[in-house]
Scaffold this motif. Structure first.
Motif, PDB file in Angstrom:
ATOM      1  N   PHE A  42       0.849  -1.190   0.000  1.00  0.00           N
ATOM      2  CA  PHE A  42       0.000   0.000   0.000  1.00  0.00           C
ATOM      3  C   PHE A  42       0.892   1.250   0.000  1.00  0.00           C
ATOM      4  CE2 PHE A  42      -2.349   3.337   2.300  1.00  0.00           C
ATOM      5  CZ  PHE A  42      -3.440   3.456   1.456  1.00  0.00           C
ATOM      6  N   ARG A  43       0.653   2.139  -0.974  1.00  0.00           N
ATOM      7  CA  ARG A  43       1.453   3.366  -1.094  1.00  0.00           C
ATOM      8  C   ARG A  43       0.566   4.606  -1.089  1.00  0.00           C
ATOM      9  NH1 ARG A  43       4.313   0.014   0.053  1.00  0.00           N
ATOM     10  NH2 ARG A  43       6.223  -0.731  -0.970  1.00  0.00           N
ATOM     11  N   GLY A  44      -0.586   4.484  -0.504  1.00  0.00           N
ATOM     12  CA  GLY A  44      -1.498   5.622  -0.496  1.00  0.00           C
ATOM     13  C   GLY A  44      -2.422   5.597  -1.695  1.00  0.00           C
ATOM     14  N   GLN A  45      -3.281   6.614  -1.769  1.00  0.00           N
ATOM     15  CA  GLN A  45      -4.231   6.704  -2.870  1.00  0.00           C
ATOM     16  C   GLN A  45      -3.500   7.091  -4.165  1.00  0.00           C
ATOM     17  OE1 GLN A  45      -7.169   9.187  -0.393  1.00  0.00           O
ATOM     18  NE2 GLN A  45      -8.501   8.215  -1.917  1.00  0.00           N
ATOM     19  N   HIS A  46      -4.018   6.536  -5.245  1.00  0.00           N
ATOM     20  CA  HIS A  46      -3.532   6.895  -6.575  1.00  0.00           C
ATOM     21  C   HIS A  46      -4.017   8.302  -6.906  1.00  0.00           C
ATOM     22  CE1 HIS A  46      -3.026   6.522 -11.000  1.00  0.00           C
ATOM     23  NE2 HIS A  46      -2.007   5.727 -10.640  1.00  0.00           N
ATOM     24  N   SER A  47      -3.420   8.910  -7.947  1.00  0.00           N
ATOM     25  CA  SER A  47      -3.849  10.249  -8.366  1.00  0.00           C
ATOM     26  C   SER A  47      -5.328  10.267  -8.725  1.00  0.00           C
ATOM     27  CB  SER A  47      -3.006  10.715  -9.552  1.00  0.00           C
ATOM     28  OG  SER A  47      -3.110   9.790 -10.645  1.00  0.00           O
ATOM     29  N   SER A  48      -5.874   9.113  -9.142  1.00  0.00           N
ATOM     30  CA  SER A  48      -7.301   9.034  -9.461  1.00  0.00           C
ATOM     31  C   SER A  48      -8.178   8.953  -8.223  1.00  0.00           C
ATOM     32  CB  SER A  48      -7.549   7.800 -10.337  1.00  0.00           C
ATOM     33  OG  SER A  48      -7.195   6.620  -9.633  1.00  0.00           O
ATOM     34  N   GLY A  49      -7.583   8.739  -7.047  1.00  0.00           N
ATOM     35  CA  GLY A  49      -8.352   8.585  -5.816  1.00  0.00           C
ATOM     36  C   GLY A  49      -8.559   7.149  -5.406  1.00  0.00           C
ATOM     37  N   HIS A  50      -8.281   6.197  -6.314  1.00  0.00           N
ATOM     38  CA  HIS A  50      -8.415   4.784  -5.979  1.00  0.00           C
ATOM     39  C   HIS A  50      -7.178   4.327  -5.194  1.00  0.00           C
ATOM     40  CE1 HIS A  50     -11.603   5.295  -8.741  1.00  0.00           C
ATOM     41  NE2 HIS A  50     -10.876   5.165  -9.864  1.00  0.00           N
ATOM     42  N   ALA A  51      -7.299   3.193  -4.497  1.00  0.00           N
ATOM     43  CA  ALA A  51      -6.191   2.633  -3.721  1.00  0.00           C
ATOM     44  C   ALA A  51      -5.969   1.190  -4.162  1.00  0.00           C
ATOM     45  CB  ALA A  51      -6.504   2.684  -2.231  1.00  0.00           C
ATOM     46  N   VAL A  65      -8.414  -3.702  -4.514  1.00  0.00           N
ATOM     47  CA  VAL A  65      -8.616  -2.334  -4.974  1.00  0.00           C
ATOM     48  C   VAL A  65      -9.772  -1.737  -4.182  1.00  0.00           C
ATOM     49  CG1 VAL A  65     -10.128  -3.101  -6.846  1.00  0.00           C
ATOM     50  CG2 VAL A  65      -9.069  -0.853  -6.958  1.00  0.00           C
ATOM     51  N   ILE A  66      -9.627  -0.465  -3.832  1.00  0.00           N
ATOM     52  CA  ILE A  66     -10.698   0.289  -3.174  1.00  0.00           C
ATOM     53  C   ILE A  66     -10.979   1.503  -4.042  1.00  0.00           C
ATOM     54  CG2 ILE A  66     -11.436   1.481  -1.078  1.00  0.00           C
ATOM     55  CD1 ILE A  66      -9.407  -0.086   0.484  1.00  0.00           C
TER      56      ILE A  66
END
Length: 522
Positions: A42-51, A65-66
């Protein structure tokens, strides 16, 4: 026809069709599942907001995926290495030919254990009476000083200060603590006890009310406020305490021990102070109503006074009977004074005659006559009494002398008898003591001989030797002797050093008479 070109009945699939079929099969077979595993990658949320991350255990892993909308609703945030229970749908990702779980909810894997521990601790502390309603106190209506136990850098303290400023500005003391982590509970308990230890008349004023505040979070984030040390500090606080930990749906044990629970830190600020504008408006309204009521009372009393004044009679009609009664009393006063004077004079003469009969002079004369009649009788009675007492004392002295002589003779006889008894006993005691000593000496001599016969030194005196190792422990067989081991040989007249060896052949035994003569036995 070659085998490579042989016809086949197997249908042809496109990659997309096969991926879609696998996706439908997997989703229909599993649907929603609950997976327990450790978050990895886990590296935090992606730029799109997904994790994006993985769930793994000791032998397998699965992608997870969240989506952005779900991530904002999670009660706990995913963290690297956190063991969780994920609830979601099993599906595939055709772009990588992998399967994954689309997570809809996350909860700590240990929530059940934590809740069981929390419930057991709550029952135990409640049994001690720490949560009893009768021990909780009312908050002061308008405190002068408010103590706040919270993090100095979070939004909580800013919300509290802003709300107090809006409602009723007060003097606020902030005790900075960590509201999450291993040291959270100890720091919060120390802050509550520290505020209670302040001197009300010291340089730092003692708060009139305390607020323990923290923002929302998971049960793990709020766990420091479930610790026993924090609950006991809140229950022991002599200052009324308001708990404002988490959101309205979050409950911790300090909420039960506090005097009041606020749904939010802002609600705690609203709880401890009234609204100044509303208070001033209420005071002004009460003052206006007070003035109006006073004026109404004055008007009513003024009307009552006018009505009463109209009902009163005229002054001449009121005082005329009194004036007539006064004139009649003045006319009767002088004759009455004359009669009263004559009556008092008569009573005075009568009292004077009666007083002359009982005057001190007459009473002294009567007493002197009685004394003369008594004469010498008291003196004679006292003299006779003294003579009788003297005779009684003399007879008592004679009886005491006779009794003393009798007692002395009896005591001399008793002492002589006791002396004779002591002499006879002492004559028998000497021979008896000598016989007892002789018997004890013979018994002691017999025990000494028995000891000498059992003592190993007597065996050494007959030519034997005792073999010991370097530590002084006796060796009882040849198996206990190692090659090259240092030995100590104890003889009757001293000790000698030797070295052990089991590889040497024993020499031919000497005659028994010679061995006993030399006294060497190993």
């Amino acid at each position: 026809m070659t085998p490579d070109k042989a016809p086949s009945n197997a249908p042809e699939w496109t990659v997309s069709d096969l991926a879609g079929a696998l996706k439908r099969t997997l989703e229909e077979a599993f649907g929603y599942v609950r997976l327990r595993g450790e978050i990895s990658g886990f590296r935090g949320q992606h730029s799109s907001g997904h994790a994006y991350f993985c769930l793994k255990d000791q032998s397998a892993r699965i992608d997870a995926v969240i989506w952005k909308g779900t991530f904002s609703r999670l009660k706990i945030r995913p963290e690297e290495g956190l063991e969780v229970i994920a609830t979601g749908r099993i599906t595939t990702f055709p772009g990588k030919s992998t399967y994954q779980i689309v997570v809809d909810a996350l909860e700590p894997a240990g929530v059940g254990a934590l809740m069981a521990l929390l419930e057991e601790r709550r029952r135990r502390l409640a049994a001690e009476g720490l949560f009893a309603e009768e021990r909780k106190r009312r908050l002061p209506y308008l405190p002068q000083v408010i103590g706040v136990v919270t993090s100095p850098t979070g939004a909580v303290i800013r919300d509290i200060l802003h709300r107090l400023e809006d409602r009723f500005p007060r003097h606020v003391l902030v005790w900075p603590v960590r509201v999450q982590g291993e040291t959270c509970a100890a720091e919060v308990a120390a802050a509550i006890r520290g505020f209670n230890a302040l001197d009300p008349k010291g340089k730092i004023p003692r708060p009139d009310v305390l607020i323990v505040a923290r923002g929302g979070g998971s049960i793990e984030d709020l766990w420091g406020f479930n610790e026993e040390v924090v609950v006991r500090a809140a229950a022991e606080s002599a200052i009324p305490l308001v708990s404002a930990v988490g959101h309205e749906t979050d409950w911790t044990l300090i909420d039960h021990a506090a005097d009041r629970r606020a749904p939010t830190p802002t609600g705690a600020a609203e709880m401890v102070v009234p609204v100044r504008v509303e208070l001033m408006a209420g005071v002004n309204d009460l003052a206006r109503r007070h003035v109006e009521s006073v004026f109404r009372i004055l008007d009513r009393r003024r009307s009552d006074l006018r009505a009463t004044a109209r009902a009163l009679p005229a002054p001449d009609a009121l005082f005329a009977p009194k004036r007539q009664r006064l004139d009649l009393a003045v006319a009767r006063l002088l004759p009455a004074l004359s009669r009263n004077s004559r009556n008092h004079e008569t009573r005075l003469l009568d009292l004077s005659r009666r007083l002359s009969q009982v005057s001190p002079v007459a009473r002294v004369a009567a007493m002197r006559a009685k004394l003369d009649a008594v004469g010498q009788r008291p003196y004679l009675a006292v003299s006779r009494a003294l003579v009788q007492r003297g005779e009684s004392l003399k007879q008592a002295g004679q009886r005491l002398v006779v009794a003393r002589e009798t007692l002395l003779r009896a005591e001399r006889i008793r002492i002589a008898q006791a002396s004779d008894l002591v002499r006879r006993v002492s004559e028998r005691l000497g021979p008896a003591l000598a016989g007892q000593v002789e018997r004890k000496a013979k018994r002691l001599e017999a025990l000494g001989q028995l000891f000498d016969s059992l003592n190993y030194k007597s065996v050494l005196a007959r030519g034997f030797a005792l073999v010991r190792d370097a530590d002084g422990q006796p060796l009882r067989s040849a198996e206990e002797v190692a090659d090259g081991q240092a030995l100590v040989l104890e003889f009757a007249d001293g000790t000698a050093q030797a070295t052990g060896g089991r590889g040497l052949r024993p020499k031919a035994p000497r005659p028994k008479a010679v061995a006993e003569e030399q006294g060497a036995l190993f």
